[in-house]
Enzyme design. Structure first.
Site, PDB file in Angstrom:
ATOM      1  N   HIS A  53       2.822  -6.777   4.430  1.00  0.00           N
ATOM      2  CA  HIS A  53       1.567  -6.654   4.508  1.00  0.00           C
ATOM      3  C   HIS A  53       1.042  -6.808   6.069  1.00  0.00           C
ATOM      4  O   HIS A  53       2.402  -7.447   6.742  1.00  0.00           O
ATOM      5  CB  HIS A  53       0.620  -7.517   3.910  1.00  0.00           C
ATOM      6  CG  HIS A  53       1.057  -6.451   3.003  1.00  0.00           C
ATOM      7  ND1 HIS A  53      -0.290  -5.712   2.047  1.00  0.00           N
ATOM      8  CD2 HIS A  53       1.348  -6.941   1.930  1.00  0.00           C
ATOM      9  CE1 HIS A  53      -0.378  -5.536   0.740  1.00  0.00           C
ATOM     10  NE2 HIS A  53       1.267  -6.027   0.794  1.00  0.00           N
ATOM     11  N   GLU A  96       1.981 -11.209   6.259  1.00  0.00           N
ATOM     12  CA  GLU A  96       0.777 -10.434   6.608  1.00  0.00           C
ATOM     13  C   GLU A  96       1.158 -11.332   7.597  1.00  0.00           C
ATOM     14  O   GLU A  96       1.604 -11.917   9.015  1.00  0.00           O
ATOM     15  CB  GLU A  96      -0.220 -11.190   6.311  1.00  0.00           C
ATOM     16  CG  GLU A  96      -0.679 -11.298   5.300  1.00  0.00           C
ATOM     17  CD  GLU A  96      -1.254  -9.895   4.473  1.00  0.00           C
ATOM     18  OE1 GLU A  96      -1.817  -8.821   5.303  1.00  0.00           O
ATOM     19  OE2 GLU A  96      -1.895  -9.924   3.510  1.00  0.00           O
ATOM     20  N   GLU A 143      -1.581   0.634   7.882  1.00  0.00           N
ATOM     21  CA  GLU A 143      -0.875  -0.534   7.429  1.00  0.00           C
ATOM     22  C   GLU A 143      -0.370  -0.359   6.961  1.00  0.00           C
ATOM     23  O   GLU A 143       1.287   0.001   6.602  1.00  0.00           O
ATOM     24  CB  GLU A 143      -2.252  -1.776   6.360  1.00  0.00           C
ATOM     25  CG  GLU A 143      -1.712  -2.688   6.402  1.00  0.00           C
ATOM     26  CD  GLU A 143      -1.780  -3.497   4.714  1.00  0.00           C
ATOM     27  OE1 GLU A 143      -3.494  -2.935   4.926  1.00  0.00           O
ATOM     28  OE2 GLU A 143      -1.149  -4.496   4.618  1.00  0.00           O
ATOM     29  N   HIS A 169       0.599  -1.386  -0.206  1.00  0.00           N
ATOM     30  CA  HIS A 169      -0.136  -0.011  -0.347  1.00  0.00           C
ATOM     31  C   HIS A 169       0.777   1.438  -0.265  1.00  0.00           C
ATOM     32  O   HIS A 169       1.944   1.150   0.045  1.00  0.00           O
ATOM     33  CB  HIS A 169      -1.055   0.205   1.225  1.00  0.00           C
ATOM     34  CG  HIS A 169      -1.887  -1.575   1.180  1.00  0.00           C
ATOM     35  ND1 HIS A 169      -2.215  -2.091   0.223  1.00  0.00           N
ATOM     36  CD2 HIS A 169      -1.747  -2.161   1.748  1.00  0.00           C
ATOM     37  CE1 HIS A 169      -3.103  -2.797   0.637  1.00  0.00           C
ATOM     38  NE2 HIS A 169      -2.331  -3.600   1.568  1.00  0.00           N
TER      39      HIS A 169
HETATM   40 ZN    ZN Z   1      -2.003  -5.022   3.331  1.00  0.00          ZN
END
Ligand code: ZN
Length: 310
Positions: A192, A274, A137, A100
């Protein structure tokens, strides 16, 4: 979060996605750029990058790769902080993809524009999630990515980030994949954190499924990516003390997906990690801790180095 899977926006996407491929370098290197320029300028250009709202205009010039040059210039050996790698790590390149971009929240029409991921068309990028207290994030992913770069460069590896603070939004997922491909990266990791319900905890590594369609053909990277992902997962668990996710992956901390453009379009060994669930209070307490983020970066780095034979 589970980027790539947000619903299409009803808004029209009118902005043109920039075709520039930035290889943002860290500020520390840029400080020495004037001294190193004669070496670096073989294939590189030095650009004062200006970005949109929220950008830090006080940053020094960044070294970015011109569109015509597909390779990553080695980190100069003249830098005291960049030792030359020896043995199996010599000449190896790692691309880190911070998931992102904090600017995506202000550029939803641009990031909702669909791009071709070979097997489908998906949104260019997504905003990513936040903790309940508002820690983005994208802030987390960039911080971990920078820490990871520092650890890897100390090993003498060449490291590039897909973006840093050099752009107002994005890059699109297809561009993120292309950066790793054009760098001929020996390993690529997209960083992430997830955004799921309270009580869902732990990390998981996402591995590319075998897919073929359009520009997507992962047959050659499925095997090495699994090796990379397993090493990252086990080392991440060791350095952070975190457990594999309790909400998917059957306790393995590994998930195979066929719907992510960043994996489908990669020609280089690549995984996503993640690191935890930003929407869980206990995980969020970890994710917002700089000390924990350093452990996370160390674990990911150890996995990469092991994969590269170091
Ligand atoms: Zn993400």
């Amino acid at each position: 979060m589970r980027y790539d899977d947000s619903p299409p926006s009803p808004e029209s996407a009118s902005s043109v996605s920039p075709e520039r491929r930035w290889f943002a370098r860290r500020s520390g290197l840029a400080v020495g750029a004037a001294v190193l320029a004669p070496t670096l300028l073989a294939g590189w250009v030095l650009v004062q990058v200006t970005t949109g709202a929220g950008a830090d205009d006080a940053r020094p010039p960044r070294i970015v790769m011109p569109a015509a040059s597909p390779t990553v210039t080695p980190t100069p050996s003249a830098s005291a902080s960049a030792p030359q790698a020896k043995g199996p790590l010599a000449g190896k390149t790692v691309v880190i993809d911070p998931g992102h971009n904090t600017g995506n929240f202000e550029h939803t029409s641009e990031i909702d524009k669909k791009v071709d991921i070979g097997t489908a068309r998906k949104e260019c990028d997504t905003t990513g999630t936040t903790t309940n207290a508002g820690y983005k994030e994208a802030e987390f992913t960039l911080d971990v990515s920078r820490r990871l770069r520092t650890v890897l460069e100390a090993k003498g590896l060449k490291v590039a980030l897909t973006h840093e603070t050099d752009r107002a939004w994005g890059p699109c997922i297809n561009e993120r994949a292309r950066i790793g491909n054009e760098a001929a990266a020996d390993a690529v990791v997209s960083v992430h954190a997830d955004g799921v319900s309270e009580g869902s905890r732990g990390y998981h590594v996402i591995l590319p499924a075998k897919v073929k369609g359009g520009a997507a053909d992962t047959a050659k990277i499925v095997g090495p990516s699994r090796d990379l992902g397993e090493r990252i997962g086990s080392n991440f668990a060791r350095t952070t003390g975190s457990a594999p996710a309790n909400y998917l992956g059957s306790g393995t901390g590994l998930v195979v997906r066929d719907d992510l453009g960043g994996l489908n379009l990669s020609t280089q060994p690549k995984v996503f990690i993640e690191c935890g669930n930003m929407r869980d209070a206990k995980d969020a307490a970890l994710l917002t801790s700089p000390e924990w983020r350093q452990k996370a970066a160390q674990g990911i780095a150890d996995g990469i180095v092991g994969f590269l034979g170091g």
